[in-house]
Scaffold this active site. Structure first.
Site, PDB file in Angstrom:
ATOM      1  N   LYS A 183      -0.510  -5.849   3.196  1.00 19.91           N
ATOM      2  CA  LYS A 183      -0.407  -6.629   1.806  1.00 19.91           C
ATOM      3  C   LYS A 183       1.415  -5.347   0.886  1.00 19.91           C
ATOM      4  CE  LYS A 183      -3.729  -6.823  -0.182  1.00 19.91           C
ATOM      5  NZ  LYS A 183      -4.194  -5.416   0.919  1.00 19.91           N
TER       6      LYS A 183
ATOM      7  N   ARG B  33      -7.561 -11.339  -6.594  1.00 23.49           N
ATOM      8  CA  ARG B  33      -9.022 -11.100  -5.439  1.00 23.49           C
ATOM      9  C   ARG B  33     -10.155 -11.495  -5.470  1.00 23.49           C
ATOM     10  NH1 ARG B  33      -6.676  -5.890  -4.438  1.00 23.49           N
ATOM     11  NH2 ARG B  33      -7.904  -5.398  -2.879  1.00 23.49           N
TER      12      ARG B  33
ATOM     13  N   ARG C  67      -3.505   6.263   6.428  1.00 26.27           N
ATOM     14  CA  ARG C  67      -2.367   5.876   5.246  1.00 26.27           C
ATOM     15  C   ARG C  67      -2.104   7.253   4.628  1.00 26.27           C
ATOM     16  NH1 ARG C  67      -3.298   1.328   2.007  1.00 26.27           N
ATOM     17  NH2 ARG C  67      -5.243   1.494   1.806  1.00 26.27           N
TER      18      ARG C  67
ATOM     19  N   ARG D 255      -5.512   8.288   0.036  1.00 31.04           N
ATOM     20  CA  ARG D 255      -6.360   7.079  -1.149  1.00 31.04           C
ATOM     21  C   ARG D 255      -7.774   8.078  -0.740  1.00 31.04           C
ATOM     22  NH1 ARG D 255      -4.254   1.771  -0.821  1.00 31.04           N
ATOM     23  NH2 ARG D 255      -6.500   1.291  -1.269  1.00 31.04           N
TER      24      ARG D 255
HETATM   25  P1  AP5 Z   1      -0.780  -1.460   3.364  1.00 30.77           P
HETATM   26  O1  AP5 Z   1       0.675  -2.032   3.135  1.00 30.77           O
HETATM   27  O2  AP5 Z   1      -1.495   0.098   2.048  1.00 30.77           O
HETATM   28  O3  AP5 Z   1      -1.468  -2.430   3.276  1.00 30.77           O
HETATM   29  P2  AP5 Z   1      -2.401  -3.569   1.844  1.00 30.77           P
HETATM   30  O4  AP5 Z   1      -2.846  -3.960   2.498  1.00 30.77           O
HETATM   31  O5  AP5 Z   1      -1.371  -3.447   1.143  1.00 30.77           O
HETATM   32  O6  AP5 Z   1      -3.974  -1.951   1.777  1.00 30.77           O
HETATM   33  P3  AP5 Z   1      -4.726  -1.742   0.550  1.00 30.77           P
HETATM   34  O7  AP5 Z   1      -5.350  -0.803   1.303  1.00 30.77           O
HETATM   35  O8  AP5 Z   1      -3.630  -1.631  -0.643  1.00 30.77           O
HETATM   36  O9  AP5 Z   1      -5.372  -3.115   0.032  1.00 30.77           O
HETATM   37  P4  AP5 Z   1      -6.632  -3.315  -0.558  1.00 30.77           P
HETATM   38  O10 AP5 Z   1      -6.457  -4.515  -1.005  1.00 30.77           O
HETATM   39  O11 AP5 Z   1      -8.051  -2.346  -0.301  1.00 30.77           O
HETATM   40  O12 AP5 Z   1      -6.360  -2.671  -2.116  1.00 30.77           O
HETATM   41  P5  AP5 Z   1      -5.871  -2.189  -2.841  1.00 30.77           P
HETATM   42  O13 AP5 Z   1      -4.350  -2.037  -3.497  1.00 30.77           O
HETATM   43  O14 AP5 Z   1      -4.852  -3.598  -3.609  1.00 30.77           O
HETATM   44  O15 AP5 Z   1      -0.924  -0.996   4.645  1.00 30.77           O
HETATM   45  C1  AP5 Z   1      -2.324  -0.266   5.150  1.00 30.77           C
HETATM   46  C2  AP5 Z   1      -1.393   0.836   6.748  1.00 30.77           C
HETATM   47  O16 AP5 Z   1      -1.375   0.109   7.160  1.00 30.77           O
HETATM   48  C3  AP5 Z   1      -0.415   2.056   6.341  1.00 30.77           C
HETATM   49  O17 AP5 Z   1      -0.500   2.762   6.686  1.00 30.77           O
HETATM   50  C4  AP5 Z   1       0.715   1.446   6.523  1.00 30.77           C
HETATM   51  O18 AP5 Z   1       1.901   1.961   6.605  1.00 30.77           O
HETATM   52  C5  AP5 Z   1       0.350   1.017   8.423  1.00 30.77           C
HETATM   53  N1  AP5 Z   1       0.596  -0.903   8.038  1.00 30.77           N
HETATM   54  C6  AP5 Z   1       1.354  -1.278   7.394  1.00 30.77           C
HETATM   55  N2  AP5 Z   1       1.684  -2.838   8.181  1.00 30.77           N
HETATM   56  C7  AP5 Z   1       1.464  -2.217   9.635  1.00 30.77           C
HETATM   57  C8  AP5 Z   1       1.614  -3.131  10.630  1.00 30.77           C
HETATM   58  N3  AP5 Z   1       2.125  -4.161  11.272  1.00 30.77           N
HETATM   59  N4  AP5 Z   1       1.307  -2.534  11.653  1.00 30.77           N
HETATM   60  C9  AP5 Z   1       1.020  -0.857  11.808  1.00 30.77           C
HETATM   61  N5  AP5 Z   1       1.004  -0.136  11.033  1.00 30.77           N
HETATM   62  C10 AP5 Z   1       1.065  -0.799   9.815  1.00 30.77           C
HETATM   63  O19 AP5 Z   1      -6.758  -2.423  -4.127  1.00 30.77           O
HETATM   64  C11 AP5 Z   1      -7.741  -0.717  -4.083  1.00 30.77           C
HETATM   65  C12 AP5 Z   1      -9.013  -0.895  -4.904  1.00 30.77           C
HETATM   66  O20 AP5 Z   1      -8.728  -1.441  -6.068  1.00 30.77           O
HETATM   67  C13 AP5 Z   1      -9.888  -2.422  -4.742  1.00 30.77           C
HETATM   68  O21 AP5 Z   1     -10.958  -1.773  -3.598  1.00 30.77           O
HETATM   69  C14 AP5 Z   1     -10.737  -2.879  -5.927  1.00 30.77           C
HETATM   70  O22 AP5 Z   1     -11.352  -1.734  -6.855  1.00 30.77           O
HETATM   71  C15 AP5 Z   1      -9.416  -2.523  -6.922  1.00 30.77           C
HETATM   72  N6  AP5 Z   1      -8.228  -3.727  -7.185  1.00 30.77           N
HETATM   73  C16 AP5 Z   1      -7.032  -3.913  -7.300  1.00 30.77           C
HETATM   74  N7  AP5 Z   1      -7.294  -5.151  -7.156  1.00 30.77           N
HETATM   75  C17 AP5 Z   1      -8.817  -5.749  -8.101  1.00 30.77           C
HETATM   76  C18 AP5 Z   1      -8.259  -7.365  -8.725  1.00 30.77           C
HETATM   77  N8  AP5 Z   1      -7.501  -8.224  -8.098  1.00 30.77           N
HETATM   78  N9  AP5 Z   1      -9.544  -7.656  -8.942  1.00 30.77           N
HETATM   79  C19 AP5 Z   1     -10.537  -6.675  -9.029  1.00 30.77           C
HETATM   80  N10 AP5 Z   1     -10.355  -5.647  -8.254  1.00 30.77           N
HETATM   81  C20 AP5 Z   1      -9.443  -4.671  -7.315  1.00 30.77           C
HETATM   82 MG    MG Z   2      -1.953  -1.851  -1.097  1.00 37.15          MG
END
Ligand code: AP5
Ligand code: MG
Length: 214
Positions: free
Chosen positions: A13, A88, A127, A160
């Protein structure tokens, strides 16, 4: 254009949102990045959010919704934005919809990046994320030019805290239980677009651009 990114943790994402943000000149609003910035700066919100994030749980809606609604009311969001990691939960989606409706607005696209769970765990360990600008790298797929340093802003890259395999597993469970229902929610609104996130990043992006328009 108002866009929501859907997909499991690690589906890409953030990677795709950054590329969309650059091409269409829209702000990339990531609730995860906002929480991580608060943790880094030692704010009260950061302290509260960290405990949930490190456990792979969602931060409670009451800490998340107002923060997001406030962010998208800023001047830079007036022509649209990309929401990455919000909503989410169904209640978050309903709050967003209510706030947008009140302004006569609506989400244009909900982009779902589909990646099976088994691919996710492999991706996460590699990552690396920038502590300052949130740019994302992968030690094998997308290495930075200089190890441990962000190409874009020169800050440190970190693994992370929530990317440990056992926490990733928990985040996947939470995703299936609480976030995946949003696919049907936005499907019913007619704005859902699904993409195969197992392809190369540039191919995923090309598919997205086909839908959003060049
Ligand atoms: P990346 O693009 O970083 O993936 P992502 O989908 O953004 O993954 P996240 O881990 O950031 O998602 P998340 O939803 O768990 O975390 P968030 O920060 O939102 O890609 C991942 C890896 O793969 C990278 O190394 C990239 O280079 C590689 N890659 C990408 N595309 C690829 C491809 N096509 N092929 C190969 N490799 C590829 O949230 C973190 C925490 O915050 C949550 O767990 C929660 O506790 C809290 N939080 C955030 N938002 C909320 C909310 N709205 N409500 C409640 N809690 C929340
Ligand atoms: Mg992300």
């Amino acid at each position: 254009m108002k866009i929501i990114m859907l997909g499991a943790p690690g589906a890409g994402k953030g990677t795709q949102a950054k590329m969309i943000s650059e091409k269409y000149d829209l702000p990339h609003v990531s609730t995860g990045d906002i929480f991580r910035a608060n943790i880094k700066n030692g704010t009260e919100l950061g302290k509260k959010a960290k405990a949930f994030m490190d456990a792979g749980q969602l931060v409670p809606d009451e800490l998340t919704v107002d923060l997001l609604l406030d962010r998208i009311s800023k001047e830079d969001c007036k022509n649209g934005y990309i929401l990455d990691g919000f909503p989410r939960t169904i209640p978050q989606a309903e709050c967003l919809e209510k706030a947008l409706n009140a302004r006569g607005e609506a989400i244009d696209f909900a982009i779902d990046v589909e990646v099976p769970d088994e691919n996710i765990v492999k991706r996460m360990g590699g990552r690396r994320a920038c502590v300052s600008c949130g740019a994302t790298y992968h030690v094998v797929n997308v290495p930075p030019k200089k190890e441990g340093i962000c190409d874009k802003c020169g800050s440190d890259l970190i693994l992370r805290d929530d990317d440990k395999p056992e926490t990733v597993q928990k985040r996947l469970e939470v995703y299936h239980a609480q976030t995946k229902p949003l696919i049907d929610f936005y499907g019913a609104k007619g704005v859902l677009k699904e993409f195969d996130g197992t392809q190369e990043m540039s191919k995923v992006f090309a598919d997205i651009v086909q839908v959003l328009g060049a």
